[in-house]
Design an enzyme around this catalytic site. Sequence first.
Site, PDB file in Angstrom:
ATOM      1  N   LYS A 108       5.105  -6.574  -6.340  1.00 38.07           N
ATOM      2  CA  LYS A 108       5.957  -5.615  -6.546  1.00 38.07           C
ATOM      3  C   LYS A 108       5.825  -4.316  -5.731  1.00 38.07           C
ATOM      4  CE  LYS A 108       8.238  -4.416 -10.885  1.00 38.07           C
ATOM      5  NZ  LYS A 108       7.873  -4.561 -12.526  1.00 38.07           N
ATOM      6  N   TYR A 109       4.738  -3.926  -5.627  1.00 32.70           N
ATOM      7  CA  TYR A 109       4.591  -2.531  -5.248  1.00 32.70           C
ATOM      8  C   TYR A 109       3.923  -2.319  -4.051  1.00 32.70           C
ATOM      9  CZ  TYR A 109       5.126  -1.609 -10.331  1.00 32.70           C
ATOM     10  OH  TYR A 109       5.721  -1.846 -11.344  1.00 32.70           O
ATOM     11  N   SER A 110       3.417  -3.677  -3.433  1.00 29.33           N
ATOM     12  CA  SER A 110       2.506  -3.419  -2.060  1.00 29.33           C
ATOM     13  C   SER A 110       2.750  -4.560  -1.315  1.00 29.33           C
ATOM     14  CB  SER A 110       1.254  -3.108  -2.558  1.00 29.33           C
ATOM     15  OG  SER A 110       0.832  -4.187  -3.053  1.00 29.33           O
ATOM     16  N   GLU A 111       1.931  -4.449  -0.256  1.00 29.45           N
ATOM     17  CA  GLU A 111       1.895  -5.622   0.743  1.00 29.45           C
ATOM     18  C   GLU A 111       0.384  -5.498   1.369  1.00 29.45           C
ATOM     19  OE1 GLU A 111       5.667  -7.153   3.263  1.00 29.45           O
ATOM     20  OE2 GLU A 111       4.967  -5.351   3.807  1.00 29.45           O
ATOM     21  N   VAL A 112      -0.312  -6.725   1.156  1.00 25.47           N
ATOM     22  CA  VAL A 112      -1.667  -6.702   1.437  1.00 25.47           C
ATOM     23  C   VAL A 112      -2.152  -7.529   2.820  1.00 25.47           C
ATOM     24  CG1 VAL A 112      -3.997  -7.417   0.328  1.00 25.47           C
ATOM     25  CG2 VAL A 112      -1.860  -6.734  -1.122  1.00 25.47           C
ATOM     26  N   ARG A 115       2.072 -10.285  -0.919  1.00 23.06           N
ATOM     27  CA  ARG A 115       2.951  -9.154  -1.363  1.00 23.06           C
ATOM     28  C   ARG A 115       3.089  -8.951  -2.810  1.00 23.06           C
ATOM     29  NH1 ARG A 115       8.411 -10.031   1.403  1.00 23.06           N
ATOM     30  NH2 ARG A 115       8.441  -7.955   0.650  1.00 23.06           N
ATOM     31  N   ASP A 123      -3.305  -4.949 -16.693  1.00 22.68           N
ATOM     32  CA  ASP A 123      -2.629  -5.729 -15.737  1.00 22.68           C
ATOM     33  C   ASP A 123      -3.660  -6.934 -15.667  1.00 22.68           C
ATOM     34  OD1 ASP A 123      -0.623  -7.118 -14.825  1.00 22.68           O
ATOM     35  OD2 ASP A 123      -0.616  -6.430 -12.793  1.00 22.68           O
ATOM     36  N   LEU A 143      -1.948 -11.168   3.560  1.00 22.99           N
ATOM     37  CA  LEU A 143      -2.663 -12.044   2.786  1.00 22.99           C
ATOM     38  C   LEU A 143      -1.327 -12.157   1.426  1.00 22.99           C
ATOM     39  CD1 LEU A 143      -6.110 -10.405   2.306  1.00 22.99           C
ATOM     40  CD2 LEU A 143      -5.578 -12.360   3.349  1.00 22.99           C
TER      41      LEU A 143
END
Length: 336
Positions: free
Chosen positions: A47-51, A45, A154, A43
């Site tokens: 800075k801290y993750s991939e979704v 990405r 955020d 879905l």
Amino acid sequence: MTLPSAARVYTDVNAHKPDEYWDYENYVVDWGNQDDYQLVRKLGRGKYSEVFEAINITTTEKCVVKILKPVKKKKIKREIKILENLRGGTNIITLLAVVKDPVSRTPALIFEHVNNTDFKQLYQTLTDYEIRYYLFELLKALDYCHSMGIMHRDVKPHNVMIDHENRKLRLIDWGLAEFYHPGQEYNVRVASRYFKGPELLVDYQMYDYSLDMWSLGCMLASMIFRKEPFFHGHDNYDQLVRIAKVLGTEELYAYLDKYNIDLDPRFHDILQRHSRKRWERFVHSDNQHLVSPEALDFLDKLLRYDHVDRLTAREAMAHPYFLPIVNGQMNPNNQQ
């Protein structure tokens, strides 16, 4: 020495909770089984993750998997603890499980599935009523997390998921969220540039929940004026200049004086002198259908330099701007 400041509401929430509620460093994660989930498609990405969109193979239910990039264990624990504390809260994304990839040992968070229209694509097309409706839903999430002693830090369109068909909103990405303890000095390197409050830009560390209300104000401004983002700085220094061009430099200096804040010398050359602008000057033929006196009054009460002057989430929900929502006079489905 800068002067201290404390939240006007929910000040001591965490002091009245057991330590294990907020002491995330000593939290022990209950890892689930990664084999229960099958990734379907990527879905996005961050800075801290991939979704990923995924499926729970035991229940065949859709879900969302956020695979975390290598980051301090402490930060991962903080996000998980906050999500667990907020589970079941109004319009807060629901954390279903936390698993570890057996091979990479990478942690992944499993969330409820939300039909992925991110606010960004949607919110330049919304009607006046829909803007009020979704902001009211977002305020429910903010008042809930603040009441639980947590700042999101955020808030931005990208972190607001909307299933427009079902009029459902979820506040997502709690990776920067933090527990509020009065008097604590926090990292100012949070939030995304266009949504950073003045307190972050002038390096005032004793901020609180009111930071989220500035970010919400930036969203409101960009929605009603159809100007995305509303404060378009090229870097963190320029970001404060953009704000000062609207809210005025005199007013900025009054804020700095009140808290005895020393401005970074880099600002002296770039700030210049700007008078405070009236909100009416941002109204034009393309956005006037979204602007009303109550919208401008509401905006004015959010976008204040001094964080203690901003409306709280609960106060915001009581603003006349939301009367049509509270009264439910209109049904969003038949709004033009």
